[in-house]
Design a protein around this motif. Structure first.
Motif, short mmCIF file in Angstrom:
data_model
loop_
_atom_site.label_atom_id
_atom_site.label_comp_id
_atom_site.label_asym_id
_atom_site.label_seq_id
_atom_site.Cartn_x
_atom_site.Cartn_y
_atom_site.Cartn_z
N ILE A 7 97.10 -0.26 17.02
CA ILE A 7 97.15 0.72 15.94
C ILE A 7 97.28 0.00 14.60
CG2 ILE A 7 99.64 1.03 16.06
CD1 ILE A 7 99.22 3.99 15.46
N ASN A 8 96.62 0.53 13.56
CA ASN A 8 96.76 -0.03 12.22
C ASN A 8 98.06 0.46 11.61
OD1 ASN A 8 94.45 -1.66 11.85
ND2 ASN A 8 93.21 0.17 11.60
N ARG A 22 96.31 -4.57 12.11
CA ARG A 22 96.31 -4.08 13.48
C ARG A 22 97.45 -4.73 14.25
NH1 ARG A 22 93.22 -6.25 17.35
NH2 ARG A 22 91.95 -7.25 15.77
N ALA A 54 94.40 2.76 2.75
CA ALA A 54 94.24 3.90 3.66
C ALA A 54 92.91 4.60 3.42
CB ALA A 54 95.40 4.87 3.49
N THR A 55 92.46 4.62 2.17
CA THR A 55 91.22 5.30 1.82
C THR A 55 89.99 4.48 2.18
OG1 THR A 55 92.35 6.37 -0.03
CG2 THR A 55 89.94 6.36 -0.10
N GLY A 79 97.01 5.65 9.37
CA GLY A 79 96.38 6.96 9.38
C GLY A 79 97.28 8.07 8.84
N ASP A 80 98.58 7.83 8.76
CA ASP A 80 99.51 8.83 8.23
C ASP A 80 99.70 8.72 6.72
OD1 ASP A 80 99.87 9.61 10.84
OD2 ASP A 80 101.93 8.85 11.01
N LYS A 83 95.63 9.54 1.41
CA LYS A 83 94.50 8.83 0.82
C LYS A 83 94.35 9.21 -0.66
CE LYS A 83 92.32 8.46 5.29
NZ LYS A 83 93.61 8.37 5.88
#
Length: 85
Positions: A7-8, A22, A54-55, A79-80, A83
């Motif tokens: 997971i990133n 990662r 994130a974007t 992902g949380d 953005k």
């Protein structure tokens, strides 16, 4: 660190450093991450840089990166992160 392998993550450290990449593993002493970018600008707020990453994705500076697990203050899945508009 109880993050899922692969997971990133955005890892905020007690030193002010932020590592985005990662997650591979932590043995309790060290954290191993891959394809990372690192924020090390003392005294500056990394919030915009984190949201930009994130974007648009991670601007990889290091393929493999290890750091002390004791330095980890907080981690958040990339992902949380909100953005940029």
């Amino acid at each position: 660190m109880n993050a899922s392998h692969g997971i990133n993550l955005v890892v905020e450290c007690k030193t002010g450093m932020v590592v985005i990449g990662r997650f591979d593993e932590s043995n309790g002493f060290e954290v191993l991450m891959h394809d990372v970018d690192i924020w090390e600008k003392d005294g500056e707020d990394p919030t915009h840089w984190i949201r930009e990453t994130a974007t648009y994705g991670v601007d990889v500076k290091e393929r493999d990166y290890k750091f002390s697990a004791l330095d980890v203050e907080k981690w958040t899945p990339l992902g949380d992160i909100e953005k940029l508009a």
